[in-house]
Write a protein that holds these residues in place. Structure first.
Motif, PDB file in Angstrom:
ATOM      1  N   ALA A  28       0.831  -1.205   0.000  1.00 15.69           N
ATOM      2  CA  ALA A  28       0.000   0.000   0.000  1.00 15.69           C
ATOM      3  C   ALA A  28       0.866   1.256   0.000  1.00 15.69           C
ATOM      4  O   ALA A  28       1.946   1.292   0.597  1.00 15.69           O
ATOM      5  N   ILE A  29       0.384   2.280  -0.686  1.00 13.61           N
ATOM      6  CA  ILE A  29       1.019   3.592  -0.647  1.00 13.61           C
ATOM      7  C   ILE A  29       0.408   4.329   0.536  1.00 13.61           C
ATOM      8  O   ILE A  29      -0.819   4.429   0.639  1.00 13.61           O
ATOM      9  N   VAL A  30       1.239   4.842   1.427  1.00 12.12           N
ATOM     10  CA  VAL A  30       0.741   5.572   2.592  1.00 12.12           C
ATOM     11  C   VAL A  30       1.035   7.050   2.391  1.00 12.12           C
ATOM     12  O   VAL A  30       2.192   7.441   2.193  1.00 12.12           O
ATOM     13  N   LEU A  31      -0.024   7.843   2.415  1.00 19.67           N
ATOM     14  CA  LEU A  31       0.110   9.287   2.266  1.00 19.67           C
ATOM     15  C   LEU A  31      -0.004   9.960   3.631  1.00 19.67           C
ATOM     16  O   LEU A  31      -0.817   9.551   4.462  1.00 19.67           O
ATOM     17  N   ASN A  32       0.791  10.991   3.821  1.00 17.60           N
ATOM     18  CA  ASN A  32       0.720  11.822   5.023  1.00 17.60           C
ATOM     19  C   ASN A  32       0.656  13.279   4.569  1.00 17.60           C
ATOM     20  O   ASN A  32       1.370  13.670   3.631  1.00 17.60           O
ATOM     21  N   ARG A  35       3.657  15.693   3.128  1.00 19.31           N
ATOM     22  CA  ARG A  35       4.870  14.933   2.770  1.00 19.31           C
ATOM     23  C   ARG A  35       4.757  14.381   1.356  1.00 19.31           C
ATOM     24  O   ARG A  35       3.876  13.579   1.064  1.00 19.31           O
ATOM     25  N   ARG A  36       5.698  14.783   0.514  1.00 23.84           N
ATOM     26  CA  ARG A  36       5.727  14.298  -0.870  1.00 23.84           C
ATOM     27  C   ARG A  36       5.860  12.776  -0.885  1.00 23.84           C
ATOM     28  O   ARG A  36       6.609  12.195  -0.105  1.00 23.84           O
ATOM     29  N   SER A  37       5.138  12.137  -1.802  1.00 17.90           N
ATOM     30  CA  SER A  37       5.181  10.684  -1.950  1.00 17.90           C
ATOM     31  C   SER A  37       5.752  10.317  -3.314  1.00 17.90           C
ATOM     32  O   SER A  37       5.099  10.531  -4.346  1.00 17.90           O
ATOM     33  N   GLU A  38       6.964   9.778  -3.305  1.00 20.16           N
ATOM     34  CA  GLU A  38       7.585   9.346  -4.564  1.00 20.16           C
ATOM     35  C   GLU A  38       6.801   8.195  -5.177  1.00 20.16           C
ATOM     36  O   GLU A  38       6.711   8.080  -6.407  1.00 20.16           O
ATOM     37  N   ALA A  50      -2.223  13.734 -13.125  1.00 22.70           N
ATOM     38  CA  ALA A  50      -1.346  14.644 -12.382  1.00 22.70           C
ATOM     39  C   ALA A  50      -1.956  15.083 -11.053  1.00 22.70           C
ATOM     40  O   ALA A  50      -1.458  16.000 -10.416  1.00 22.70           O
ATOM     41  N   CYS A  51      -3.051  14.432 -10.657  1.00 21.87           N
ATOM     42  CA  CYS A  51      -3.679  14.787  -9.395  1.00 21.87           C
ATOM     43  C   CYS A  51      -4.583  13.645  -8.944  1.00 21.87           C
ATOM     44  O   CYS A  51      -4.796  12.686  -9.681  1.00 21.87           O
ATOM     45  N   GLY A  52      -5.117  13.779  -7.754  1.00 19.20           N
ATOM     46  CA  GLY A  52      -6.046  12.783  -7.244  1.00 19.20           C
ATOM     47  C   GLY A  52      -6.568  13.203  -5.894  1.00 19.20           C
ATOM     48  O   GLY A  52      -6.060  14.139  -5.263  1.00 19.20           O
ATOM     49  N   ALA A  53      -7.609  12.514  -5.450  1.00 24.93           N
ATOM     50  CA  ALA A  53      -8.244  12.859  -4.175  1.00 24.93           C
ATOM     51  C   ALA A  53      -8.543  11.608  -3.366  1.00 24.93           C
ATOM     52  O   ALA A  53      -8.995  10.603  -3.914  1.00 24.93           O
ATOM     53  N   ALA A 135       2.706  15.977  -5.788  1.00 24.77           N
ATOM     54  CA  ALA A 135       2.584  14.738  -4.999  1.00 24.77           C
ATOM     55  C   ALA A 135       2.698  14.991  -3.496  1.00 24.77           C
ATOM     56  O   ALA A 135       3.110  14.110  -2.746  1.00 24.77           O
ATOM     57  N   VAL A 136       2.278  16.184  -3.059  1.00 28.61           N
ATOM     58  CA  VAL A 136       2.245  16.521  -1.635  1.00 28.61           C
ATOM     59  C   VAL A 136       0.785  16.587  -1.206  1.00 28.61           C
ATOM     60  O   VAL A 136       0.055  17.500  -1.618  1.00 28.61           O
ATOM     61  N   PRO A 137       0.304  15.626  -0.395  1.00 25.54           N
ATOM     62  CA  PRO A 137      -1.079  15.617   0.048  1.00 25.54           C
ATOM     63  C   PRO A 137      -1.431  16.878   0.851  1.00 25.54           C
ATOM     64  O   PRO A 137      -0.665  17.305   1.714  1.00 25.54           O
ATOM     65  N   GLN A 138      -2.594  17.439   0.529  1.00 29.41           N
ATOM     66  CA  GLN A 138      -3.100  18.627   1.208  1.00 29.41           C
ATOM     67  C   GLN A 138      -4.412  18.293   1.895  1.00 29.41           C
ATOM     68  O   GLN A 138      -5.282  17.663   1.284  1.00 29.41           O
ATOM     69  N   LEU A 139      -4.577  18.736   3.122  1.00 27.85           N
ATOM     70  CA  LEU A 139      -5.854  18.618   3.809  1.00 27.85           C
ATOM     71  C   LEU A 139      -6.730  19.773   3.363  1.00 27.85           C
ATOM     72  O   LEU A 139      -6.349  20.938   3.505  1.00 27.85           O
TER      73      LEU A 139
END
Length: 143
Positions: A28-32, A35-38, A50-53, A135-139
């Motif tokens: 699994a890919i874990v997003l925080n 924090r950029r996710s390679e 180029a994006c996602g939610a 690739a940096v998750p935003q709240l």
């Protein structure tokens, strides 16, 4: 995030501390948040987006629902994403060390910010997680 919100600061803190998982395996890919996710960069490239939610229909407004109600919402969210012809990866969001149950979710590949916010609002959620080309998750708080 907006400077003012109706969402309790403790809940915002929990959103910021949550692990957002794409998939249910050790792969699994874990997003925080922040924090950029390679690994997400690679998924974006492989998927041609180029994006996602990261979206959920569980526990609207942070009010615990029955398993049946949560599963019904999750199925409705899946249908909505299929209707929009979006590739989605099922996953879950949870904060380690708390009693709050993991919430089944989807990461919708290629979903732009405004439509993602509209889906979150439709499912009466307090927030969504959106990721742009960096690739940096935003709240993204919705209230």
């Amino acid at each position: 995030m907006p400077e003012t919100t109706q969402i309790h600061p403790g809940k915002v803190r929990a959103f910021l501390a949550t692990d957002y998982r794409l998939g249910h395996t050790s792969e699994a890919i874990v997003l925080n948040i922040g924090r950029r996710s390679e690994r997400l960069v690679a998924l974006f490239a492989a998927s041609g987006v180029a994006c996602g939610a990261f979206l959920t229909a569980y526990n609207p407004r942070g009010a615990i629902q029955s398993d049946k109600a949560n599963e019904r919402g999750h199925a409705e969210l899946a249908s909505k994403l299929q209707e929009l012809k979006l590739q989605a990866v099922e996953g879950s969001g949870s904060e380690e060390g708390t009693d709050w149950p993991a919430e089944k979710s989807y990461f919708a590949l290629g979903l732009a910010l405004e439509p993602a916010k509209a889906i979150g609002i439709h499912f009466d959620q307090d927030a969504i997680v959106w990721v742009g080309p960096d690739a940096v998750p935003q709240l993204i708080l919705l209230r």
